[in-house]
Write a protein that holds these residues in place. Sequence first.
Motif, PDB file in Angstrom:
ATOM      1  N   LEU A 148      39.890  42.662  38.419  1.00 33.07           N
ATOM      2  CA  LEU A 148      39.951  44.126  38.375  1.00 33.07           C
ATOM      3  C   LEU A 148      40.643  44.675  39.620  1.00 33.07           C
ATOM      4  CD1 LEU A 148      38.992  46.884  37.148  1.00 33.07           C
ATOM      5  CD2 LEU A 148      36.941  46.619  38.577  1.00 33.07           C
ATOM      6  N   ILE A 149      40.224  44.216  40.793  1.00 27.96           N
ATOM      7  CA  ILE A 149      40.801  44.714  42.044  1.00 27.96           C
ATOM      8  C   ILE A 149      42.261  44.291  42.171  1.00 27.96           C
ATOM      9  CG2 ILE A 149      40.582  44.768  44.549  1.00 27.96           C
ATOM     10  CD1 ILE A 149      38.233  46.045  43.048  1.00 27.96           C
ATOM     11  N   THR A 150      42.556  43.051  41.783  1.00 25.33           N
ATOM     12  CA  THR A 150      43.942  42.574  41.838  1.00 25.33           C
ATOM     13  C   THR A 150      44.841  43.399  40.934  1.00 25.33           C
ATOM     14  OG1 THR A 150      43.222  40.299  42.320  1.00 25.33           O
ATOM     15  CG2 THR A 150      45.444  40.583  41.442  1.00 25.33           C
ATOM     16  N   ALA A 191      33.738  42.242  45.536  1.00 28.26           N
ATOM     17  CA  ALA A 191      34.554  43.422  45.247  1.00 28.26           C
ATOM     18  C   ALA A 191      34.871  44.201  46.510  1.00 28.26           C
ATOM     19  CB  ALA A 191      33.841  44.318  44.233  1.00 28.26           C
ATOM     20  N   LYS A 192      33.866  44.365  47.361  1.00 26.24           N
ATOM     21  CA  LYS A 192      34.056  45.109  48.605  1.00 26.24           C
ATOM     22  C   LYS A 192      35.094  44.436  49.494  1.00 26.24           C
ATOM     23  CE  LYS A 192      31.379  47.060  52.435  1.00 26.24           C
ATOM     24  NZ  LYS A 192      30.009  47.203  53.011  1.00 26.24           N
ATOM     25  N   LYS A 193      34.995  43.130  49.641  1.00 26.84           N
ATOM     26  CA  LYS A 193      35.932  42.387  50.491  1.00 26.84           C
ATOM     27  C   LYS A 193      37.335  42.375  49.892  1.00 26.84           C
ATOM     28  CE  LYS A 193      32.374  39.378  52.447  1.00 26.84           C
ATOM     29  NZ  LYS A 193      31.807  38.005  52.497  1.00 26.84           N
ATOM     30  N   GLU A 197      40.855  43.950  51.481  1.00 26.38           N
ATOM     31  CA  GLU A 197      42.078  43.151  51.628  1.00 26.38           C
ATOM     32  C   GLU A 197      43.263  43.799  50.904  1.00 26.38           C
ATOM     33  OE1 GLU A 197      41.153  39.375  50.015  1.00 26.38           O
ATOM     34  OE2 GLU A 197      39.699  38.825  51.582  1.00 26.38           O
ATOM     35  N   SER A 198      42.992  44.434  49.780  1.00 23.52           N
ATOM     36  CA  SER A 198      44.056  44.992  48.937  1.00 23.52           C
ATOM     37  C   SER A 198      44.417  46.427  49.280  1.00 23.52           C
ATOM     38  CB  SER A 198      43.632  44.921  47.460  1.00 23.52           C
ATOM     39  OG  SER A 198      43.278  43.610  47.088  1.00 23.52           O
TER      40      SER A 198
END
Length: 361
Positions: A148-150, A191-193, A197-198
């Motif tokens: 999801l984050i990617t 998710a937080k990390k 990073e993103s």
Amino acid sequence: MRLIEQGVLKPQEISEQLFHKLEVQLFPYLKRIQFGGNNFGEPLLASEWDSFFERVRKDKIRISLVTNGKLLTPERIGAMVDAGVEFNFSLEGATPESYEKVRGYKFEEFVKIVGETCRQKVKKTDTCARVNLGFTARYDNIREIRELITMAAGLGVDRVTITHFVPWQENQRQQSLVYHEELSNKMFDVAKKKALESGILIDLPELFLSDDNNEADCSERKQSKPNPPCYHPWMSVSINERGDVMPCCATSVVMGNLNNASFADIWNGPRYRKLRRTVNSSRPLSFCCNCALRGIEVGSNKALSFCSDEEIILGAIGGKAGVSSPSGLRQIKKRLLETTWGRKSIPFLTEVYRRHIAFYC
């Protein structure tokens, strides 16, 4: 009631007459308006959406849209980006399999629409438009948070908001992360990390209390937390397509209906006065007790399902042991759902409760 067909509420959309009342009675005072969300349905399905949108836009009100994105065309996206709309795309899966299982819509098409929105936003350097993804986390999809984050970072999304899945039926119980606390905490930390990073802004639910604490410790920690005040009865309002005026997005209790009274009369009427008098007292009305929206700023991305409290997440179906909530009304509802007559009558009884009974509980 005419709204009830075969045991469910008959769907309808806002009428021109009702929208005109909103336009005259509310728009001059609004700073922000949100279309959709809180299971009010997909706003872009309204046959007069484009006309309504232009009329809101002319009043220079900040606009937020909660949508599944299916009906967003490049032309609609362009008009909304020009108007500085905050897009909130809803999804329950970050892979084709999980997304399509719930949505019944091609994941690839959804990604294209979000990507097109992000591209148009970047082209308009003078717009204040924002693109957010709202992800409902449950047991089946919690492991997809990395994807999801990617995906969000690759598309150019501004913010990801993750909230708890709140089960409304017994067969959904095991999908709640209440039953998978260790996994949930681990993935929320991931998710937080990953978001950091993103370079993505992220909103996450609270972590569950550690299993190392016994029940007494957990109870003591809950009780020791201050009960934040609620400002929603003075600062916000929810209105559905039938003209029902509700105090916030956390309850469907009806304060009045715009087809029967003016907004000013409802806003200053006896129900609102009682709500404001009691909401921050030691004895708030039943639908305000233990509300997770307390302390949450009006217009915040945070939602009712942000709270990792078992009583709130499982409030509609009862606690972990599968025992009904102690609420007498919920016990009655459970018993009625066990009968054919009850299943057909629940929508009618729910309407009676939210319109007439709630203020006396």
